[in-house]
Design an enzyme around this catalytic site. Structure first.
Site, PDB file in Angstrom:
ATOM      1  CG  HIS A 456      -0.304   0.073   2.550  1.00 20.82           C
ATOM      2  ND1 HIS A 456       0.082   1.256   3.136  1.00 20.82           N
ATOM      3  CD2 HIS A 456       0.020  -0.903   3.434  1.00 20.82           C
ATOM      4  CE1 HIS A 456       0.612   1.020   4.317  1.00 20.82           C
ATOM      5  NE2 HIS A 456       0.596  -0.287   4.524  1.00 20.82           N
ATOM      6  CB  CYS A 475       1.193  -3.780   5.403  1.00 20.68           C
ATOM      7  SG  CYS A 475      -0.324  -4.661   5.812  1.00 20.68           S
TER       8      CYS A 475
END
Length: 562
Positions: A456, A475
């Site tokens: 992301h 992440c």
């Protein structure tokens, strides 16, 4: 009674003699000198059989105390040759033997240890043959050389192909060893076609990254393998004395030049440290901090071990990867999108901190979302956000967070008694609304995995300038998210580039399904090549040390603590 007594004692003697015979190791004849080297072909087979029996009796360990790869493979191979020697004739090592001997002695260039392939015993045997005319006529010596070389070939072929470390959950190569018959057939074909070296080279990964790494390692080895340098103290009280030690250390590795007689000139120190930091891929501040001192104290053997684990990781990949795929190198803080053998998108990334690691995985990217919501993981909501909310409920507004109940409905934060909630009792979901302040940034890339991680964007883009970027909760934050999304849809007529730009400019929340799902791999490489030179990365999760132990190797740092 007397008869029974004698019978029982006789049985005891027989049992003891049997046990003694079973436990007694077979003794190999030390020498068998023939009158003429032409007789060797007649005598060596007997010695080969004797040594094969010795290996079987000695728990698959050869006379040089190095275990064989497979006793069964050795036996099968020599059955096909009628126990005749295959690496020499007439008291002379043939060209294929020379080729294999050279490969063994340079096994470290492929991240392997020469000693595992009988280098010590082979060197000793070659020295005897070169210096002692009688040794050339010694059938026992040539039998020993033959078996050592045959096992060395089989072992190297296997290790170059499959590695020496264990298979794990992300290993893409289906097999982990060759069958005994296949190994024997490989060797037979290589000998007949005179391609021993080519056969072994063909077992190595053919990926560009591996080949470049091997070449860069050869350059590094050529520069540093013969050097010796002093260790620096981890702490000190005498600053001038430490600075002198530091100058001496940098001189030893060629990062400071005192040939002009300025061995105590401290003005050389800062540029010398920066030169070292640049070469070893560290933040170039010219200061001898903790990490710099640790790197300065690594021995050549430590760097050699780091190469070994990274080459082994290449060997856990299959023979080829898909035409298009994404590779994230976690400790290298880098993402690459490969297409048709070329890197078409490259980006700096931010990965999980050591306490919240980015997992290693294999998956397929299926879609990405513009202006995504962020469903805050339970652990972050309860451990990090809840204490802040209890102090000031305005934290939710400042972070653009919604409170979602068990029915999936957004509720008024003021209706919740936050003081009654704990990390063990938190019946809500915190959801961060989309927008520029969203922790996921403008775009989120999805792929199936059990760890609930994804790629992301981020609202903290300045962190990409950090040299140390193990900062996330697991992440992977991607700096070039825009380039990645555009390339993934470049041939997709459903999502024209103009439309994508318009949706982004208007802040539209959209899910874009990728026409052809893209394989994605998270890997852990702490050594790479760049412009022919080694690039070292910090072992941020300690994975190198774990793999070194599994491979039966220890680096200097580990050994010094044991």
């Amino acid at each position: 009674m007397k008869y029974r007594f004698l019978r029982d004692n006789l049985l005891i003697v027989i049992v003891l003699l049997s046990l003694f015979a079973c436990n007694r190791k077979r003794v190999l004849r030390e020498r068998e000198i023939v009158g003429d080297v032409r007789q060797l072909s007649e005598v060596i087979p007997e010695n080969i059989v004797e040594r094969l029996e010795f290996i079987a009796d000695n728990q698959d360990v050869m006379e040089d105390s190095v275990p064989v790869l497979s006793t069964a493979a050795l036996n099968y191979f020599y059955q096909q040759t009628n126990n005749s020697p295959v690496w020499s004739s007439g008291g002379v090592l043939d060209t294929q033997g020379d080729s294999l001997f050279s490969y063994v002695m340079h096994a470290d260039e492929a991240g392997l240890r020469p000693a595992d392939y009988h280098s010590v015993a082979l060197q000793r045997a070659m020295k005897r043959i070169q210096e002692d005319a009688t040794a050339k006529k010694d059938a026992t010596l040539w039998a020993q050389v033959d078996l050592l070389m045959t096992d060395a070939f089989m072992k190297m072929a296997t290790h170059l192909r499959f590695g020496t470390g264990p298979r794990d959950s992300i290993t893409l190569r289906k097999d982990s060893t060759y069958s005994d018959t296949l190994l024997a057939n490989y060797l037979t074909a290589a000998l007949h076609q005179h391609i021993i070296g080519a056969t072994l080279r063909g077992q190595e990964p053919q990926y560009q990254g591996y080949q470049l790494l091997k070449s860069a390692w050869a350059n590094f080895k050529g520069k540093y393998s013969g050097m010796q340098w002093d260790s620096l103290p981890a702490s000190y009280t005498d600053t001038p004395a430490f600075r002198q030690l530091l100058i001496n250390r940098l001189v030893q590795s060629g990062h400071v030049d005192t040939s002009g007689g300025h061995s105590t000139d401290t003005s050389l120190l800062r540029p010398g440290i920066k030169a070292f930091q640049k070469e070893f891929n560290m933040y170039e501040d010219g200061q001898a901090g903790k990490k710099t001192i640790q790197a300065l104290n690594k021995s050549f053997t430590d760097w050699e071990s780091q190469i070994a684990v990274n080459m082994d990781r290449w060997r856990k990949l299959p023979d080829s990867l898909p035409q298009r795929y994404i590779m994230v190198n976690v400790p290298g803080y880098r993402m690459e999108l490969w297409d048709s053998g070329m890197v078409v998108v490259a980006s700096r990334v931010i990965v999980g901190a050591p306490r919240t690691r980015t997992p290693l995985l294999n998956s397929r990217m299926t879609n990405f979302v513009m202006y995504p919501y962020w469903r805050v993981p339970y652990s972050i909501a309860t451990k990090e956000m809840l204490p802040a909310i209890k102090k000031d409920i305005g934290y939710l507004h400042r972070k653009n967070l919604e409170v979602i109940n068990s029915k999936g409905e957004a509720i008024d934060p003021n209706s919740v008694d936050w003081n009654k909630l704990t990390k063990n009792y938190f019946p809500y979901v915190l959801r961060q609304m989309d927008g520029i302040e969203n922790s996921l940034g403008i775009m989120k890339f999805n792929f199936m995995n059990k760890f609930a991680v994804y790629l992301h964007d981020t609202n903290s883009r300045g962190l990409f300038n950090n040299s140390y970027r193990a900062l996330s909760h697991g992440c992977v934050r991607v700096q070039q998210w825009d380039s990645l999304s555009m390339y993934l849809t470049k041939d997709d007529t459903r999502h024209p580039r103009d439309s994508m730009r318009k949706w982004l400019a208007n802040g539209e929340k959209r899910q874009i399904d990728i026409q052809r799902a893209v394989p994605i791999y998270f890997r852990y490489f702490t050594a790479e090549s760049r412009d022919g030179q080694m690039v070292w990365h910090e072992d941020i999760y300690g994975e190198d040390k774990v793999l070194l132990k599994q491979m039966g190797r220890k680096n200097h740092d580990v050994a010094s603590r044991n």
